[in-house]
Write an enzyme that holds these catalytic residues in place. Sequence first.
Site, PDB file in Angstrom:
ATOM      1  N   CYS A  70      57.753 142.885  11.055  1.00 15.35           N
ATOM      2  CA  CYS A  70      56.559 142.247  11.620  1.00 15.35           C
ATOM      3  C   CYS A  70      55.684 141.777  10.461  1.00 15.35           C
ATOM      4  O   CYS A  70      56.133 141.034   9.594  1.00 15.35           O
ATOM      5  CB  CYS A  70      55.830 143.187  12.573  1.00 15.35           C
ATOM      6  SG  CYS A  70      55.295 144.760  11.865  1.00 15.35           S
ATOM      7  N   ARG A 107      54.251 147.250  14.118  1.00 15.84           N
ATOM      8  CA  ARG A 107      54.797 146.674  15.347  1.00 15.84           C
ATOM      9  C   ARG A 107      56.326 146.751  15.314  1.00 15.84           C
ATOM     10  O   ARG A 107      56.974 146.967  16.346  1.00 15.84           O
ATOM     11  CB  ARG A 107      54.355 145.199  15.483  1.00 15.84           C
ATOM     12  CG  ARG A 107      52.941 145.023  15.975  1.00 15.84           C
ATOM     13  CD  ARG A 107      52.566 143.541  16.031  1.00 15.84           C
ATOM     14  NE  ARG A 107      52.207 142.988  14.739  1.00 15.84           N
ATOM     15  CZ  ARG A 107      52.006 141.686  14.500  1.00 15.84           C
ATOM     16  NH1 ARG A 107      52.163 140.815  15.468  1.00 15.84           N
ATOM     17  NH2 ARG A 107      51.643 141.274  13.304  1.00 15.84           N
TER      18      ARG A 107
END
Lengths: 73, 283
Positions: free
Chosen positions: B237, B242
């Site tokens: 990410c 994430r």
Amino acid sequence: MKAENYNERRIEIDGWPVRITSYKLGERYVCEADNVSPGAILARIAAPSAEDAEKQAISKATHLLGKTKRHEV
Amino acid sequence: MAQYAHPEVLADTAWLAEHAPDPSLRIVEVDVDTSAYDLGHIPGAIGWAWNTQLCDTVQRDILPKPQLEKLLSESGIDQDTAIVIYGDSNNWFAAWAFWQLKIYGHKDVRLLNGGRKKWIAEGRELTTDVPSYPSTGYHAADPDLSLRAFLRQVQDAARAGSVSLVDVRSPQEFSGEILAPPGLPETCQRGGHIPGARSIPWGKACADDGTFKSFEELQALYAGEGVDGSRPIITYCRIGERSSHSWFVLKYLLGYPNVVNYDGSWTEWGNLVGAPVGRGAAA
């Protein structure tokens, strides 16, 4: 204590979708603003009234989103 | 409906409400916004700050082993403690903590399905009391770096086309239209994505209430982009949190055998001199 009156809604700020999440927690009202995609928290405000919390959260989110540049692809 | 490959790594809110007082269980909150814990947290939960307690604060790296041992010891966690982690933004940094705990070999770690959002939305009990627990003498395993991708490995894999590269950022970050999530500081010199990566935003793995989608829905989501576990998978990410979330989905919910998280992510690749960059929307 438990969160009461949990509510989510979406608005748009400067062309960006923003999720507004609000609830009452104890004697305070909490308002959170995130940028929906990807979902990063932009503001989390606790204030004595729901209106004040939301006003501050939207103000902070507006300030941050105003700095975001769109680049030519 | 098929069960997740490893359902034991998830705790649901009703189960946690019932088992929170269990002394063999430790609840940990890890938020993107580290002030969230102070507003109110699950009774008995301790709070870890991702930006000071879950990384090396001098050089860019995960938490070194001695610091992890200190953190867990001070949190009253020993090798046999079951740890349930939750946080805001659908468990972004909770998943980051989970990933590090697995790197250091902790056996029983679980994510609270739905995270902080679901717990609050359901009107479950919260407190501002900060608990303290007797210290332990936690001994971590040596880091299992097979769960982590470093730059050279990603460069080689991208060049060879030998892995499924999964970019879990938003479509605008993937295309290069923006250099960071809207409203967050730009932390790279170039926008775009690693050539060959598929765009599968992390949030597509979640339902509206923050819980993970079903096994079948997750399988279809990734298979639709050619990611079916038949090849090694690298998730990335911007800074690695994430992608920890998507790594968790691919490795533990779908059970794909070879999934690694590239925590250097776009803040590393997007700042590299001479690195190739893909631009434009996903095909």
